[in-house]
Design an enzyme around this catalytic site. Structure first.
Site, PDB file in Angstrom:
ATOM      1  N   ASP A 144      37.397  42.596  38.540  1.00  0.00           N
ATOM      2  CA  ASP A 144      36.620  41.385  38.283  1.00  0.00           C
ATOM      3  C   ASP A 144      35.591  41.136  39.382  1.00  0.00           C
ATOM      4  OD1 ASP A 144      37.853  40.767  35.888  1.00  0.00           O
ATOM      5  OD2 ASP A 144      39.406  39.537  36.821  1.00  0.00           O
ATOM      6  N   GLY A 145      35.941  41.452  40.634  1.00  0.00           N
ATOM      7  CA  GLY A 145      34.998  41.246  41.727  1.00  0.00           C
ATOM      8  C   GLY A 145      33.730  42.051  41.547  1.00  0.00           C
TER       9      GLY A 145
END
Length: 287
Positions: free
Chosen positions: A72-73
């Site tokens: 997700d980062g």
């Protein structure tokens, strides 16, 4: 169904040990299926394919979609970088939770086949814009897909943050800081601080206090059409404004921070069978 995609850029998490074999497989598949694949110049050099390298600023003119190999980062970072260009972003999860990703690496080829054939849809996710005014002069502006956070550094005194919503004073929060979150970010930092989970199609701004020294401090949900203003009192602490947990700006006593809905959108690729609550149950291990 969207139109079939023929031009892809792969953006990769730079430190994943499993990445080179996976990326080599995806590049080979792209060549065999008539897909034009591009990489960042650094990754192209690392893979021994410099002819595929492209400057990030030039990708919007050369590709139709970004495929992110990471967690997700990595998607958050890519979303901020390409939000102004309107490029859709598809994620193959090399991280932990992967709320924003499509599939795991073992299903990467199947994911590309669906993208190639147009069997996907795009969710337009609202983003936040944060600007900092210091002595009546704007000194910082940035966007975030997950959240905008005002937080003091550890081991320092608590801070006071006076909050107004569209000109109406709401509260002065005495604690470690505040999280301003989008619905997409409601399953991130805001969740760990006791904030509500909000589906991504409900366009609101979530205000969640961090470790406030009063039992009356509770999360607040307001319309995405509101303007949230804060006035910072931090004479004895160092305080940062943090976007998506990745980009930061150091604040000073007396700074004003304004948070609004951004004009830019995070365009996240999803498959038709994907359901937010099903993903939530799976990732959170509910039921």
């Amino acid at each position: 169904m969207k139109k079939p995609i023929r031009k892809l850029a792969f953006i990769c998490h730079p430190t994943r040990e499993s990445l080179p074999p996976l990326l080599e497989t995806l590049l080979q598949w792209s060549e065999e299926n008539g897909i034009s694949a591009r990489l960042t110049r650094s990754m192209a050099k690392k893979m021994g394919r410099p002819e595929l390298g492209l400057d990030t600023r030039d990708m919007a003119a050369e590709v139709e979609m970004i495929v992110v190999l990471g967690g997700d980062g990595s998607i958050l970072q890519t979303a901020r970088a390409f939000a102004g260009d309107g490029l859709p972003i598809a994620g193959i999860n090399l991280g932990h939770l992967g709320f924003l990703t499509l599939e795991e690496p073992r299903n990467a080829i199947n994911t590309l086949e669906k993208i190639r054939d147009g069997n996907f849809k795009i969710e337009n996710r609202m983003m936040l814009r944060a600007s900092v005014k210091r002595e009546n002069r704007k000194v910082f502006c940035g966007i975030a897909l997950n959240d905008v956070v005002i937080q003091k550094e550890p081991m320092l005194r608590v801070i006071n943050i006076k909050v107004s919503i569209s000109g109406c004073v709401v509260n002065t929060y005495h604690g470690d800081g505040l999280i301003f979150s989008t619905p997409t970010g409601s399953t991130a930092y805001s969740l760990s601080a006791g904030g509500p989970i909000v589906p991504p199609w409900v366009n609101v701004i979530i205000l969640c206090p961090l470790n406030c020294h009063t039992l009356s401090a509770r999360p607040v949900i307001t319309s995405d059409q509101e303007t949230l203003n804060t006035l910072l009192d931090c004479r004895h602490s160092k305080v940062d404004l943090v976007l998506d947990g990745q980009e930061s700006f150091q604040l000073q006593h007396g700074d004003e921070v304004e948070v609004t809905r951004a004009q830019e959108l995070g365009r996240v690729v999803v498959f038709k069978s994907r359901n937010f609550f099903e993903v939530l149950r799976k990732k959170m291990k509910w039921g």
